[in-house]
Design a protein around this motif. Structure first.
Motif, PDB file in Angstrom:
ATOM      1  N   ALA A 121      -1.042  -1.761   3.662  1.00  8.99           N
ATOM      2  CA  ALA A 121      -2.004  -1.519   2.881  1.00  8.99           C
ATOM      3  C   ALA A 121      -3.415  -1.942   3.330  1.00  8.99           C
ATOM      4  CB  ALA A 121      -1.941  -3.080   1.792  1.00  8.99           C
ATOM      5  N   GLY A 122      -4.218  -1.110   3.704  1.00 11.10           N
ATOM      6  CA  GLY A 122      -5.378  -1.636   4.173  1.00 11.10           C
ATOM      7  C   GLY A 122      -6.630  -1.229   3.649  1.00 11.10           C
ATOM      8  N   ILE A 123      -7.324  -0.557   4.374  1.00 14.60           N
ATOM      9  CA  ILE A 123      -8.812  -0.292   3.503  1.00 14.60           C
ATOM     10  C   ILE A 123     -10.173  -0.663   4.955  1.00 14.60           C
ATOM     11  CG2 ILE A 123      -9.022  -1.361   1.300  1.00 14.60           C
ATOM     12  CD1 ILE A 123     -11.278  -3.453   1.911  1.00 14.60           C
ATOM     13  N   ILE A 169       0.806  -2.550  10.406  1.00 13.18           N
ATOM     14  CA  ILE A 169       0.031  -0.977  10.404  1.00 13.18           C
ATOM     15  C   ILE A 169      -1.137  -1.313  10.460  1.00 13.18           C
ATOM     16  CG2 ILE A 169      -0.625   0.940   9.114  1.00 13.18           C
ATOM     17  CD1 ILE A 169       2.610   0.433  10.056  1.00 13.18           C
ATOM     18  N   ILE A 227      -7.473   7.370   3.393  1.00 12.85           N
ATOM     19  CA  ILE A 227      -8.800   6.346   3.927  1.00 12.85           C
ATOM     20  C   ILE A 227      -9.749   7.900   4.852  1.00 12.85           C
ATOM     21  CG2 ILE A 227      -7.454   6.518   6.559  1.00 12.85           C
ATOM     22  CD1 ILE A 227      -7.654   3.618   5.930  1.00 12.85           C
ATOM     23  N   LEU A 228      -9.752   8.878   4.969  1.00 10.49           N
ATOM     24  CA  LEU A 228     -10.776   9.427   6.378  1.00 10.49           C
ATOM     25  C   LEU A 228     -11.676   9.843   5.624  1.00 10.49           C
ATOM     26  CD1 LEU A 228      -8.515  11.053   8.500  1.00 10.49           C
ATOM     27  CD2 LEU A 228      -9.344   9.568   9.075  1.00 10.49           C
ATOM     28  N   GLY A 231       1.028  -0.592   0.294  1.00  6.22           N
ATOM     29  CA  GLY A 231      -0.084   0.111   0.099  1.00  6.22           C
ATOM     30  C   GLY A 231       1.021   0.786   0.262  1.00  6.22           C
ATOM     31  N   VAL A 277      -8.415  -8.262   2.618  1.00  7.11           N
ATOM     32  CA  VAL A 277      -7.567  -7.396   2.520  1.00  7.11           C
ATOM     33  C   VAL A 277      -6.409  -6.100   3.907  1.00  7.11           C
ATOM     34  CG1 VAL A 277      -6.883  -4.687   1.939  1.00  7.11           C
ATOM     35  CG2 VAL A 277      -8.285  -6.224   0.240  1.00  7.11           C
ATOM     36  N   THR A 336      -5.035  11.284   5.525  1.00  6.55           N
ATOM     37  CA  THR A 336      -4.790  10.526   4.388  1.00  6.55           C
ATOM     38  C   THR A 336      -5.994  10.248   3.429  1.00  6.55           C
ATOM     39  OG1 THR A 336      -4.929   8.317   5.268  1.00  6.55           O
ATOM     40  CG2 THR A 336      -3.020   9.043   5.021  1.00  6.55           C
ATOM     41  N   GLY A 390       0.104   4.907  -0.732  1.00  2.29           N
ATOM     42  CA  GLY A 390      -0.841   6.104  -0.142  1.00  2.29           C
ATOM     43  C   GLY A 390      -0.183   6.868   0.890  1.00  2.29           C
ATOM     44  N   GLY A 391      -1.175   7.330   1.894  1.00  2.00           N
ATOM     45  CA  GLY A 391      -1.408   8.515   2.493  1.00  2.00           C
ATOM     46  C   GLY A 391      -0.208   7.816   2.857  1.00  2.00           C
ATOM     47  N   LEU A 392      -0.042   7.338   3.974  1.00  2.00           N
ATOM     48  CA  LEU A 392       1.275   6.950   5.353  1.00  2.00           C
ATOM     49  C   LEU A 392       1.998   5.559   4.572  1.00  2.00           C
ATOM     50  CD1 LEU A 392      -0.697   5.038   7.952  1.00  2.00           C
ATOM     51  CD2 LEU A 392      -0.002   7.993   7.575  1.00  2.00           C
ATOM     52  N   ARG A 449     -14.541  -9.097   3.057  1.00  2.00           N
ATOM     53  CA  ARG A 449     -12.937  -7.690   1.836  1.00  2.00           C
ATOM     54  C   ARG A 449     -12.017  -7.408   2.926  1.00  2.00           C
ATOM     55  NH1 ARG A 449     -10.140  -8.244  -2.478  1.00  2.00           N
ATOM     56  NH2 ARG A 449      -9.536  -6.039  -2.847  1.00  2.00           N
ATOM     57  N   VAL A 452      -3.976   6.492  15.335  1.00  2.00           N
ATOM     58  CA  VAL A 452      -5.311   6.908  14.954  1.00  2.00           C
ATOM     59  C   VAL A 452      -5.407   7.984  14.213  1.00  2.00           C
ATOM     60  CG1 VAL A 452      -4.994   9.784  16.146  1.00  2.00           C
ATOM     61  CG2 VAL A 452      -7.096   8.290  16.952  1.00  2.00           C
ATOM     62  N   SER A 454      -4.179  -0.507  13.955  1.00  2.00           N
ATOM     63  CA  SER A 454      -4.261   1.090  13.667  1.00  2.00           C
ATOM     64  C   SER A 454      -5.313   1.252  15.784  1.00  2.00           C
ATOM     65  CB  SER A 454      -6.589   0.944  13.427  1.00  2.00           C
ATOM     66  OG  SER A 454      -6.990   2.544  13.823  1.00  2.00           O
TER      67      SER A 454
HETATM   68  N1  LIG Z   1      -4.982   7.578   7.756  1.00  2.00           N
HETATM   69  C1  LIG Z   1      -5.204   7.039   9.349  1.00  2.00           C
HETATM   70  O1  LIG Z   1      -6.007   7.764  10.226  1.00  2.00           O
HETATM   71  C2  LIG Z   1      -5.005   5.869   9.259  1.00  2.00           C
HETATM   72  C3  LIG Z   1      -5.314   5.436  10.954  1.00  2.00           C
HETATM   73  C4  LIG Z   1      -5.209   3.824  11.381  1.00  2.00           C
HETATM   74  C5  LIG Z   1      -4.356   2.841  10.144  1.00  2.00           C
HETATM   75  N2  LIG Z   1      -4.282   2.809   9.200  1.00  2.00           N
HETATM   76  C6  LIG Z   1      -4.042   2.575   8.202  1.00  2.00           C
HETATM   77  O2  LIG Z   1      -2.755   2.160   7.681  1.00  2.00           O
HETATM   78  C7  LIG Z   1      -2.643   2.022   6.730  1.00  2.00           C
HETATM   79  C8  LIG Z   1      -2.668   3.019   5.727  1.00  2.00           C
HETATM   80  O3  LIG Z   1      -3.354   3.415   5.298  1.00  2.00           O
HETATM   81  P1  LIG Z   1      -3.423   4.605   5.226  1.00  2.00           P
HETATM   82  O4  LIG Z   1      -4.186   6.376   5.686  1.00  2.00           O
HETATM   83  O5  LIG Z   1      -1.801   5.791   3.920  1.00  2.00           O
HETATM   84  O6  LIG Z   1      -5.139   4.857   3.807  1.00  2.00           O
HETATM   85  P2  LIG Z   1      -4.722   5.139   2.107  1.00  2.00           P
HETATM   86  O7  LIG Z   1      -5.883   5.132   1.226  1.00  2.00           O
HETATM   87  O8  LIG Z   1      -3.977   6.278   1.792  1.00  2.00           O
HETATM   88  O9  LIG Z   1      -4.173   3.680   1.375  1.00  2.00           O
HETATM   89  C9  LIG Z   1      -3.704   2.697   1.305  1.00  2.00           C
HETATM   90  C10 LIG Z   1      -3.430   2.555   0.120  1.00  2.00           C
HETATM   91  O10 LIG Z   1      -2.954   0.833  -0.066  1.00  2.00           O
HETATM   92  C11 LIG Z   1      -3.435   1.054  -1.233  1.00  2.00           C
HETATM   93  N3  LIG Z   1      -4.326  -0.658  -0.927  1.00  2.00           N
HETATM   94  C12 LIG Z   1      -5.439  -0.333  -1.067  1.00  2.00           C
HETATM   95  N4  LIG Z   1      -5.941  -1.733  -0.709  1.00  2.00           N
HETATM   96  C13 LIG Z   1      -4.647  -2.779  -1.203  1.00  2.00           C
HETATM   97  C14 LIG Z   1      -4.973  -4.158  -1.852  1.00  2.00           C
HETATM   98  N5  LIG Z   1      -6.056  -4.984  -1.681  1.00  2.00           N
HETATM   99  N6  LIG Z   1      -3.621  -4.531  -1.711  1.00  2.00           N
HETATM  100  C15 LIG Z   1      -2.376  -3.533  -1.781  1.00  2.00           C
HETATM  101  N7  LIG Z   1      -2.677  -1.842  -1.989  1.00  2.00           N
HETATM  102  C16 LIG Z   1      -3.826  -1.859  -1.088  1.00  2.00           C
HETATM  103  C17 LIG Z   1      -4.552   1.843  -2.013  1.00  2.00           C
HETATM  104  O11 LIG Z   1      -4.404   1.962  -3.415  1.00  2.00           O
HETATM  105  C18 LIG Z   1      -3.284   2.839  -1.121  1.00  2.00           C
HETATM  106  O12 LIG Z   1      -1.816   3.040  -1.716  1.00  2.00           O
HETATM  107  C19 LIG Z   1      -3.923   1.372   6.496  1.00  2.00           C
HETATM  108  O13 LIG Z   1      -3.491  -0.307   7.080  1.00  2.00           O
HETATM  109  C20 LIG Z   1      -4.862   2.182   7.556  1.00  2.00           C
HETATM  110  O14 LIG Z   1      -5.773   1.566   7.971  1.00  2.00           O
HETATM  111  C21 LIG Z   1      -4.896   4.242   9.170  1.00  2.00           C
END
Ligand SMILES: NC(=O)c1ccc[n+]([C@@H]2O[C@H](COP(=O)([O-])OP(=O)(O)OC[C@H]3O[C@@H](n4cnc5c(N)ncnc54)[C@H](O)[C@@H]3O)[C@@H](O)[C@H]2O)c1
Length: 260
Positions: free
Chosen positions: A93-95, A143, A197-198, A14, A116, A195, A17-19, A112, A191, A145
């Motif tokens: 990676a996460g959704i 990663i 995801i919000l 992933g 993921v 990114t 994405g943002g993180l 799903r 927390v 949460s």
């Molecule tokens: N941003 C937050 O507030 C937050 C808080 C707690 C935990 N997290 C966790 O951090 C991680 C990253 O989240 P983020 O905020 O960067 O989200 P994001 O949506 O910005 O990025 C997620 C990335 O994962 C990719 N992705 C989605 N499904 C995928 C798959 N099946 N295989 C490979 N890649 C895939 C997307 O294309 C994207 O680039 C996630 O696991 C999320 O649960 C995020």
């Protein structure tokens, strides 16, 4: 190249994405080679190109759906070949998705998120482990949460999968320690961080990002939501040998949220 992770070879899922983006950039700036994998392969390639413009030869992009075990085997092999080994795995990676309440929840939603967010972490640990062992000292960073440690209404599948990541991390940490592989495994629990995801929260606030972020910040003692680098700095520490005595632990990046 000098740096806190000089000589390390990291794979970040992933990663476009943002993180993941913040992690990949920081690891490369601190001397690691980085395989950026993402279901959006074009975005992974584009980020690798951006990073290589700053740190030549540091980054490689791969199209990778973490729910697909066969693809995991291929991507790990390709990343090992490109980087000359693998010593850090970041299962990032996460959704999230829309809030779904108990009576309206569905098998499709759970399946799903399970595939993921949780099962993917097992695939990653499984396929990376032989390479991590060969490159030890090595580190796995999962990663999760804050939602893996504290529940929220409408987040049943997300809470359950992220709690699973938290506990699975400890299993892998203990197995690796018992086998004396010198492969550590820890989880990171952010927390709300700014990114995409919000986006569902922004949509709930009628598209007003500032208002949505302010609302999310209300329950956080530091009175703000996080920046991607707040998480990336923790990943950098765990990827480096500075954390050589740390395994099976959870790191809360939560502005004091769970101290209450
Ligand atoms: N941003 C937050 O507030 C937050 C808080 C707690 C935990 N997290 C966790 O951090 C991680 C990253 O989240 P983020 O905020 O960067 O989200 P994001 O949506 O910005 O990025 C997620 C990335 O994962 C990719 N992705 C989605 N499904 C995928 C798959 N099946 N295989 C490979 N890649 C895939 C997307 O294309 C994207 O680039 C996630 O696991 C999320 O649960 C995020």
């Amino acid at each position: 190249m000098a740096g806190r992770v000089a000589g390390k070879r990291a794979l970040v899922t992933g990663g476009a994405g943002g993180l993941g983006r913040a992690m990949a950039r920081m690891l490369a700036r601190e001397g690691a080679k980085v395989a950026i994998t993402d279901v959006d392969g074009a975005a992974a390639d584009a980020l690798a190109e951006e990073i290589n413009a700053e740190v030549p030869g540091a980054a490689f992009g791969f199209a990778h759906d973490v729910a697909d075990e066969a693809r995991w085997a291929e991507v790990v092999a390709d990343a090992v070949e490109a980087m000359g080994g693998l010593s850090v795995l970041v299962n990032n990676a996460g959704i999230g998705g829309d809030l779904v309440f108990v009576e309206g929840d569905t098998a499709a939603n759970w399946d799903r998120q399970y595939q993921v967010n949780l099962r993917s972490v097992m695939f990653g640990c499984k396929h990376a482990m032989p390479h991590l062992r060969a490159a030890a000292p090595a580190s796995i960073i999962n990663i999760s949460s804050i939602a893996g440690l504290a529940a929220g209404p409408g987040m049943g599948a997300y809470n359950a999968t992220k709690a699973g990541v938290w506990m699975y991390t400890k299993t892998v940490a203990l197995e690796a320690a018992k086998a004396e592989w010198n492969v550590r495994c820890n989880s990171v629990h952010p927390v709300f961080i700014k990114t995409p995801i919000l986006d569902p929260f922004v949509a709930m606030a009628g598209g007003d990002e500032g208002a949505a972020h302010q609302k999310l910040a209300r329950g956080i003692p530091l009175k703000r939501i996080g920046e991607p680098d707040d998480v990336a700095f923790c990943v950098l520490y765990l990827a480096s040998d500075e954390s050589k005595f740390v395994t099976g632990a959870e790191f809360k990046i939560d502005g004091g949220m769970t101290a209450q």
